[in-house]
Enzyme design. Structure first.
Site, mmCIF file in Angstrom:
data_model
loop_
_atom_site.group_PDB
_atom_site.id
_atom_site.type_symbol
_atom_site.label_atom_id
_atom_site.label_comp_id
_atom_site.label_asym_id
_atom_site.label_seq_id
_atom_site.Cartn_x
_atom_site.Cartn_y
_atom_site.Cartn_z
ATOM 1 N N ARG A 68 -49.451 -26.287 -17.087
ATOM 2 C CA ARG A 68 -50.540 -26.847 -17.840
ATOM 3 C C ARG A 68 -51.341 -25.395 -17.627
ATOM 4 N NH1 ARG A 68 -55.410 -31.542 -17.107
ATOM 5 N NH2 ARG A 68 -55.660 -30.175 -15.304
ATOM 6 N N THR B 31 -55.779 -24.176 -22.649
ATOM 7 C CA THR B 31 -55.473 -25.207 -24.150
ATOM 8 C C THR B 31 -55.651 -26.479 -22.711
ATOM 9 O OG1 THR B 31 -53.232 -25.013 -23.932
ATOM 10 C CG2 THR B 31 -54.218 -22.993 -25.096
ATOM 11 N N ASP C 212 -55.801 -31.054 -7.340
ATOM 12 C CA ASP C 212 -54.616 -30.761 -7.270
ATOM 13 C C ASP C 212 -53.354 -31.041 -7.062
ATOM 14 O OD1 ASP C 212 -52.523 -28.548 -8.226
ATOM 15 O OD2 ASP C 212 -54.049 -27.542 -9.571
HETATM 16 C C1 PRP Z 1 -50.220 -31.251 -12.733
HETATM 17 C C2 PRP Z 1 -49.731 -32.578 -12.467
HETATM 18 C C3 PRP Z 1 -49.385 -33.156 -13.965
HETATM 19 C C4 PRP Z 1 -50.426 -32.166 -14.711
HETATM 20 C C5 PRP Z 1 -51.321 -34.071 -15.261
HETATM 21 O O1 PRP Z 1 -49.296 -30.592 -13.150
HETATM 22 O O2 PRP Z 1 -48.802 -32.548 -11.338
HETATM 23 O O3 PRP Z 1 -47.897 -33.025 -13.994
HETATM 24 O O4 PRP Z 1 -50.860 -31.455 -13.985
HETATM 25 O O5 PRP Z 1 -51.845 -33.281 -16.468
HETATM 26 P P1 PRP Z 1 -52.063 -33.420 -17.316
HETATM 27 O O6 PRP Z 1 -51.689 -35.169 -17.620
HETATM 28 O O7 PRP Z 1 -53.144 -33.348 -18.235
HETATM 29 O O8 PRP Z 1 -50.868 -33.193 -18.756
HETATM 30 P P2 PRP Z 1 -49.851 -29.007 -12.921
HETATM 31 O O9 PRP Z 1 -49.725 -28.302 -14.537
HETATM 32 O O10 PRP Z 1 -51.067 -28.573 -12.637
HETATM 33 O O11 PRP Z 1 -48.568 -28.155 -12.582
HETATM 34 P P3 PRP Z 1 -47.846 -28.135 -11.343
HETATM 35 O O12 PRP Z 1 -47.341 -29.791 -10.837
HETATM 36 O O13 PRP Z 1 -46.920 -27.335 -10.859
HETATM 37 O O14 PRP Z 1 -48.979 -27.995 -10.360
HETATM 38 N N1 URA Z 2 -53.135 -32.060 -12.149
HETATM 39 C C1 URA Z 2 -53.798 -32.007 -11.098
HETATM 40 O O1 URA Z 2 -52.994 -32.057 -10.333
HETATM 41 N N2 URA Z 2 -55.050 -32.898 -10.674
HETATM 42 C C2 URA Z 2 -55.759 -33.933 -11.939
HETATM 43 O O2 URA Z 2 -56.721 -34.280 -11.631
HETATM 44 C C3 URA Z 2 -55.298 -33.017 -12.977
HETATM 45 C C4 URA Z 2 -54.214 -32.941 -13.289
#
Ligand code: PRP
Ligand code: URA
Length: 207
Positions: free
Chosen positions: A103, A107, A198
């Site tokens: 993400r 944005t 997270d």
């Molecule tokens: C987190 C999570 C999802 C996403 C959810 O990943 O594991 O993939 O955010 O958010 P959304 O529904 O608003 O798209 P992140 O982008 O933090 O990456 P990571 O798994 O590498 O930590």
């Molecule tokens: N990604 C995460 O890991 N946690 C949240 O709460 C939202 C997005």
């Protein structure tokens, strides 16, 4: 809202342990694997069976075995990796595809950086990611699979926000969502409340 909340007492208990801020990476990973197995047991309830002739030490008999092509598990990197082993414990012969999305911190929209799928012919796909927040990442992952001609897709997560469920229901009404918990809402940074923070950072011990 179309979503199946898998709230078995064991799942609820383990999700509460994962939510606690003092739970460290080792326990967080272990609990995620255990919950994935408990959820995976239910999600695979509709797998087709076929008869197979076998011989026990006593006599011949007709047993049952899973029929058709092997399942494909697709983690959304990184956090989805924490759910792969739980599914492979149940279905050791499953194939694993990978979708890399993160993400954008400004944005909040998903940015694709990797996609590698096994042979897709006639297989069922289960996308795994612990968090369904805005739904942007899950929706993008499903779109990527559909662009490759994949039709039978399920989405499995640990904690979902209503906003994410509504997004997936709107953009991909054919994809069934399974979650261990349906939380209250998103905060101003699109993090789930009460959530668990997270997920990727907690699995991998990053900040
Ligand atoms: C987190 C999570 C999802 C996403 C959810 O990943 O594991 O993939 O955010 O958010 P959304 O529904 O608003 O798209 P992140 O982008 O933090 O990456 P990571 O798994 O590498 O930590
Ligand atoms: N990604 C995460 O890991 N946690 C949240 O709460 C939202 C997005």
């Amino acid at each position: 809202m179309q979503v199946q909340v898998m709230n078995h007492p064991l799942i609820q208990h383990k999700v509460t342990l994962m939510r606690k801020k003092e739970t460290g990476s080792k326990d967080f990973r272990q609990l995620l694997e255990e919950i994935t197995m408990l959820m995976g047991y239910e999600i695979t309830r509709d797998l087709p069976l076929e008869d197979v002739e076998i011989e026990t030490p006593m006599q011949k008999m007709t047993g049952k075995q899973i029929s058709g092509k092997k399942l494909v598990i697709v983690p959304i990197l990184r956090a989805g990796l924490g759910m792969v082993q739980g599914m492979l414990n149940l279905i050791p012969t499953a194939k694993v595809g990978h979708i890399g999305l993160y993400r954008d911190p400004e944005t909040k929209k998903p940015v694709e950086y990797y996609c590698k799928m096994p042979d897709i012919d006639g297989r069922d796909f289960i996308i795994v990611d612990p968090m369904l927040a805005t739904g942007g990442s899950a929706a993008a992952a499903i779109t990527l699979l559909k662009q490759r001609g994949i039709k039978n897709i399920k989405f499995m997560c640990l904690v979902a926000a209503p906003e994410g469920v509504q997004c997936l229901n709107r953009e991909h009404p054919d994809v069934k969502i399974y979650t261990a918990a349906l939380d209250d809402k998103l905060n101003e940074n699109c993090y789930i409340l009460p959530g668990l923070g997270d997920a990727g950072d907690r699995i991998f011990g990053t900040k």
